[in-house]
Every structure is written in C-alpha cells, then in structure tokens.
Scaffold this motif. Structure first.
Motif, PDB file in Angstrom:
ATOM      1  N   ARG A 168       0.819  -1.226   0.000  1.00 29.38           N
ATOM      2  CA  ARG A 168       0.000   0.000   0.000  1.00 29.38           C
ATOM      3  C   ARG A 168       0.843   1.261   0.000  1.00 29.38           C
ATOM      4  NH1 ARG A 168      -4.203  -0.012   3.208  1.00 29.38           N
ATOM      5  NH2 ARG A 168      -4.031  -2.166   3.810  1.00 29.38           N
ATOM      6  N   SER A 169       2.068   1.185   0.534  1.00 25.66           N
ATOM      7  CA  SER A 169       2.902   2.382   0.610  1.00 25.66           C
ATOM      8  C   SER A 169       3.698   2.631  -0.672  1.00 25.66           C
ATOM      9  CB  SER A 169       3.843   2.301   1.809  1.00 25.66           C
ATOM     10  OG  SER A 169       4.780   1.271   1.634  1.00 25.66           O
ATOM     11  N   VAL A 170       3.702   1.674  -1.604  1.00 25.88           N
ATOM     12  CA  VAL A 170       4.508   1.821  -2.819  1.00 25.88           C
ATOM     13  C   VAL A 170       3.765   1.431  -4.096  1.00 25.88           C
ATOM     14  CG1 VAL A 170       6.735   1.583  -1.653  1.00 25.88           C
ATOM     15  CG2 VAL A 170       5.542  -0.473  -2.462  1.00 25.88           C
ATOM     16  N   SER A 171       2.442   1.353  -4.060  1.00 28.74           N
ATOM     17  CA  SER A 171       1.711   0.901  -5.250  1.00 28.74           C
ATOM     18  C   SER A 171       0.309   1.467  -5.303  1.00 28.74           C
ATOM     19  CB  SER A 171       1.619  -0.631  -5.257  1.00 28.74           C
ATOM     20  OG  SER A 171       0.726  -1.073  -4.259  1.00 28.74           O
ATOM     21  N   GLN A 172      -0.310   1.230  -6.445  1.00 34.09           N
ATOM     22  CA  GLN A 172      -1.738   1.470  -6.628  1.00 34.09           C
ATOM     23  C   GLN A 172      -2.321   0.189  -7.210  1.00 34.09           C
ATOM     24  OE1 GLN A 172      -1.973   4.939  -9.148  1.00 34.09           O
ATOM     25  NE2 GLN A 172      -1.999   6.297  -7.384  1.00 34.09           N
ATOM     26  N   VAL A 173      -3.622  -0.033  -6.996  1.00 34.07           N
ATOM     27  CA  VAL A 173      -4.276  -1.218  -7.546  1.00 34.07           C
ATOM     28  C   VAL A 173      -5.592  -0.847  -8.210  1.00 34.07           C
ATOM     29  CG1 VAL A 173      -3.273  -2.854  -5.897  1.00 34.07           C
ATOM     30  CG2 VAL A 173      -5.458  -1.797  -5.389  1.00 34.07           C
ATOM     31  N   GLU A 194      14.796  -2.351  -1.411  1.00 31.48           N
ATOM     32  CA  GLU A 194      16.082  -1.776  -1.104  1.00 31.48           C
ATOM     33  C   GLU A 194      15.919  -0.346  -0.589  1.00 31.48           C
ATOM     34  OE1 GLU A 194      15.209  -3.434  -3.786  1.00 31.48           O
ATOM     35  OE2 GLU A 194      16.681  -5.013  -4.108  1.00 31.48           O
ATOM     36  N   ASP A 195      16.701   0.006   0.416  1.00 28.51           N
ATOM     37  CA  ASP A 195      16.608   1.331   1.043  1.00 28.51           C
ATOM     38  C   ASP A 195      16.795   2.459   0.035  1.00 28.51           C
ATOM     39  OD1 ASP A 195      16.186   0.199   3.586  1.00 28.51           O
ATOM     40  OD2 ASP A 195      18.340   0.022   3.935  1.00 28.51           O
ATOM     41  N   GLU A 196      17.725   2.291  -0.902  1.00 30.77           N
ATOM     42  CA  GLU A 196      17.976   3.372  -1.886  1.00 30.77           C
ATOM     43  C   GLU A 196      16.776   3.583  -2.807  1.00 30.77           C
ATOM     44  OE1 GLU A 196      20.144  -0.434  -3.069  1.00 30.77           O
ATOM     45  OE2 GLU A 196      20.091   0.803  -1.294  1.00 30.77           O
ATOM     46  N   ILE A 197      16.018   2.537  -3.088  1.00 30.75           N
ATOM     47  CA  ILE A 197      14.813   2.701  -3.918  1.00 30.75           C
ATOM     48  C   ILE A 197      13.746   3.468  -3.135  1.00 30.75           C
ATOM     49  CG2 ILE A 197      12.918   1.474  -5.060  1.00 30.75           C
ATOM     50  CD1 ILE A 197      14.945  -0.700  -5.805  1.00 30.75           C
ATOM     51  N   LEU A 198      13.605   3.159  -1.863  1.00 26.85           N
ATOM     52  CA  LEU A 198      12.640   3.892  -1.042  1.00 26.85           C
ATOM     53  C   LEU A 198      13.044   5.349  -0.879  1.00 26.85           C
ATOM     54  CD1 LEU A 198      11.827   1.290   1.755  1.00 26.85           C
ATOM     55  CD2 LEU A 198      10.353   2.014  -0.133  1.00 26.85           C
ATOM     56  N   ALA A 199      14.336   5.607  -0.796  1.00 28.66           N
ATOM     57  CA  ALA A 199      14.828   6.987  -0.636  1.00 28.66           C
ATOM     58  C   ALA A 199      14.558   7.831  -1.868  1.00 28.66           C
ATOM     59  CB  ALA A 199      16.314   6.975  -0.307  1.00 28.66           C
ATOM     60  N   GLU A 200      14.454   7.199  -3.037  1.00 32.62           N
ATOM     61  CA  GLU A 200      14.193   7.926  -4.284  1.00 32.62           C
ATOM     62  C   GLU A 200      12.775   8.465  -4.364  1.00 32.62           C
ATOM     63  OE1 GLU A 200      15.011   5.208  -7.459  1.00 32.62           O
ATOM     64  OE2 GLU A 200      17.158   5.121  -7.005  1.00 32.62           O
ATOM     65  N   ARG A 201      11.897   7.942  -3.572  1.00 28.41           N
ATOM     66  CA  ARG A 201      10.475   8.322  -3.658  1.00 28.41           C
ATOM     67  C   ARG A 201      10.218   9.671  -3.141  1.00 28.41           C
ATOM     68  NH1 ARG A 201       6.641   5.154  -1.147  1.00 28.41           N
ATOM     69  NH2 ARG A 201       5.291   6.219  -2.547  1.00 28.41           N
ATOM     70  N   ALA A 240       3.215   0.064 -10.307  1.00 26.89           N
ATOM     71  CA  ALA A 240       4.396   0.621  -9.639  1.00 26.89           C
ATOM     72  C   ALA A 240       4.591   2.074 -10.084  1.00 26.89           C
ATOM     73  CB  ALA A 240       5.634  -0.192  -9.995  1.00 26.89           C
ATOM     74  N   PRO A 241       5.073   2.935  -9.197  1.00 24.21           N
ATOM     75  CA  PRO A 241       5.288   4.328  -9.570  1.00 24.21           C
ATOM     76  C   PRO A 241       6.619   4.588 -10.283  1.00 24.21           C
ATOM     77  CG  PRO A 241       5.706   4.051  -7.242  1.00 24.21           C
ATOM     78  CD  PRO A 241       5.216   2.711  -7.761  1.00 24.21           C
ATOM     79  N   SER A 242       7.498   3.571 -10.357  1.00 26.07           N
ATOM     80  CA  SER A 242       8.802   3.776 -10.998  1.00 26.07           C
ATOM     81  C   SER A 242       9.310   2.447 -11.566  1.00 26.07           C
ATOM     82  CB  SER A 242       9.817   4.304  -9.984  1.00 26.07           C
ATOM     83  OG  SER A 242      10.118   3.306  -9.020  1.00 26.07           O
ATOM     84  N   ASP A 243      10.273   2.570 -12.477  1.00 30.58           N
ATOM     85  CA  ASP A 243      10.899   1.363 -13.039  1.00 30.58           C
ATOM     86  C   ASP A 243      11.555   0.531 -11.947  1.00 30.58           C
ATOM     87  OD1 ASP A 243      10.303   1.682 -15.797  1.00 30.58           O
ATOM     88  OD2 ASP A 243      11.942   3.120 -16.007  1.00 30.58           O
ATOM     89  N   ALA A 244      12.225   1.187 -11.016  1.00 25.96           N
ATOM     90  CA  ALA A 244      12.923   0.464  -9.945  1.00 25.96           C
ATOM     91  C   ALA A 244      11.941  -0.338  -9.104  1.00 25.96           C
ATOM     92  CB  ALA A 244      13.711   1.438  -9.077  1.00 25.96           C
ATOM     93  N   LEU A 245      10.815   0.255  -8.749  1.00 21.95           N
ATOM     94  CA  LEU A 245       9.822  -0.478  -7.949  1.00 21.95           C
ATOM     95  C   LEU A 245       9.149  -1.567  -8.771  1.00 21.95           C
ATOM     96  CD1 LEU A 245       8.393   2.282  -5.640  1.00 21.95           C
ATOM     97  CD2 LEU A 245       9.298   0.078  -4.916  1.00 21.95           C
ATOM     98  N   TYR A 246       8.984  -1.347 -10.063  1.00 14.88           N
ATOM     99  CA  TYR A 246       8.435  -2.403 -10.916  1.00 14.88           C
ATOM    100  C   TYR A 246       9.332  -3.638 -10.880  1.00 14.88           C
ATOM    101  CZ  TYR A 246       6.626  -4.858 -15.020  1.00 14.88           C
ATOM    102  OH  TYR A 246       6.104  -5.807 -15.856  1.00 14.88           O
ATOM    103  N   VAL A 263      11.262  -4.502  -8.450  1.00 15.30           N
ATOM    104  CA  VAL A 263      11.058  -5.118  -7.132  1.00 15.30           C
ATOM    105  C   VAL A 263       9.778  -5.943  -7.142  1.00 15.30           C
ATOM    106  CG1 VAL A 263      10.571  -4.645  -4.690  1.00 15.30           C
ATOM    107  CG2 VAL A 263      12.362  -3.351  -5.879  1.00 15.30           C
ATOM    108  N   PHE A 264       8.710  -5.413  -7.722  1.00 11.68           N
ATOM    109  CA  PHE A 264       7.443  -6.154  -7.800  1.00 11.68           C
ATOM    110  C   PHE A 264       7.626  -7.459  -8.567  1.00 11.68           C
ATOM    111  CE2 PHE A 264       4.363  -2.260  -7.492  1.00 11.68           C
ATOM    112  CZ  PHE A 264       4.885  -1.955  -6.246  1.00 11.68           C
ATOM    113  N   LEU A 265       8.380  -7.414  -9.664  1.00 13.67           N
ATOM    114  CA  LEU A 265       8.633  -8.636 -10.432  1.00 13.67           C
ATOM    115  C   LEU A 265       9.273  -9.705  -9.555  1.00 13.67           C
ATOM    116  CD1 LEU A 265       9.977  -7.145 -13.785  1.00 13.67           C
ATOM    117  CD2 LEU A 265       7.827  -8.381 -13.464  1.00 13.67           C
ATOM    118  N   ARG A 266      10.177  -9.281  -8.691  1.00 13.41           N
ATOM    119  CA  ARG A 266      10.888 -10.218  -7.816  1.00 13.41           C
ATOM    120  C   ARG A 266      10.033 -10.671  -6.636  1.00 13.41           C
ATOM    121  NH1 ARG A 266      14.987  -6.892  -5.316  1.00 13.41           N
ATOM    122  NH2 ARG A 266      13.502  -6.640  -3.623  1.00 13.41           N
TER     123      ARG A 266
END
Length: 112
Positions: free
Chosen positions: A7-12, A105-112, A27-33, A35-38
């Motif tokens: 809920r903190s990093v996506s929409q449905v 990953e922390d760096e992906i969350l920091a980019e938001r 996903a709001p970004s390529d990096a989070l996408y 992560v979702f794939l994984r």
C-alpha cells in the motif's frame, strides 16, 4: 533492505467476473516495478489469499504500464450471486493485496 506493505509503494485496480478476480498492481517507478517482479509472485499472491483463492493465480507482466495483472481463479466462493461469503467482490481483493509485505532496497525507497 526494508519491509513495507504494498500500500505504501503501489496502486491497484481490480474487479471480478463470475468466480474469477482480476487484480492490477501498478508501480510508480521502473525500480519499484523490478522489485514487484521479484517479490510479488503468483505463489506469494496465492499464499497471501490462503483460504480465499482456491484455483490458480496467473501473473501477466505489463512493463509499458509498470504493472502486474493477476488473474485469480476460483476466488469468490462460486461467484458474486452464488456465494455465501460476506464482502466477496473482487474490488476487496485489491486493498487486501496491498497489505502484503515486500522487501525493498533502502535506496529505492529513498528515491520516492
């Protein structure tokens, strides 16, 4: 690496047809996408809905929209009009999926 709820990093967006639920996870970004794939696999989705989804969960990847589309079979106790479940509609599955925890990953969350 942090554990976060989807809920903190996506929409449905989701819905139902008969006894099948469709859940689109964005996903709001390529990096989070990536992560979702994984992290958001069909097996994990089915385990998250243990006792609710009795059939298979099929994941369709939609990279141009940064989305994953999950088709969940035998998920509504027979279908909206035939089920004795309370609150059995597909739209409820979206907010429930967003309770799933994933590792990001922390760096992906920091980019938001």
């Amino acid at each position: 690496m942090a554990k976060v709820q989807l809920r903190s990093v996506s929409q449905v967006r989701c819905g139902d047809k008969g006894n099948t639920v469709n859940i689109a996870l964005f996903a709001p970004s390529d990096a989070l996408y990536r992560v979702f794939l994984r992290e958001v696999t069909p097996e994990r989705v089915k385990a998250h809905f243990r006792g609710w989804i009795e059939g298979e969960v099929i994941r369709h990847e939609v990279p141009n929209l940064l989305a994953l589309n999950f088709v969940c079979r035998d998920a509504l106790g027979g279908g909206g009009s035939g089920s004795i479940r309370v609150d059995n509609l597909g739209k409820c599955f979206g907010s429930n999926l967003q309770r799933m925890e994933i590792e990001v990953e922390d760096e992906i969350l920091a980019e938001r």
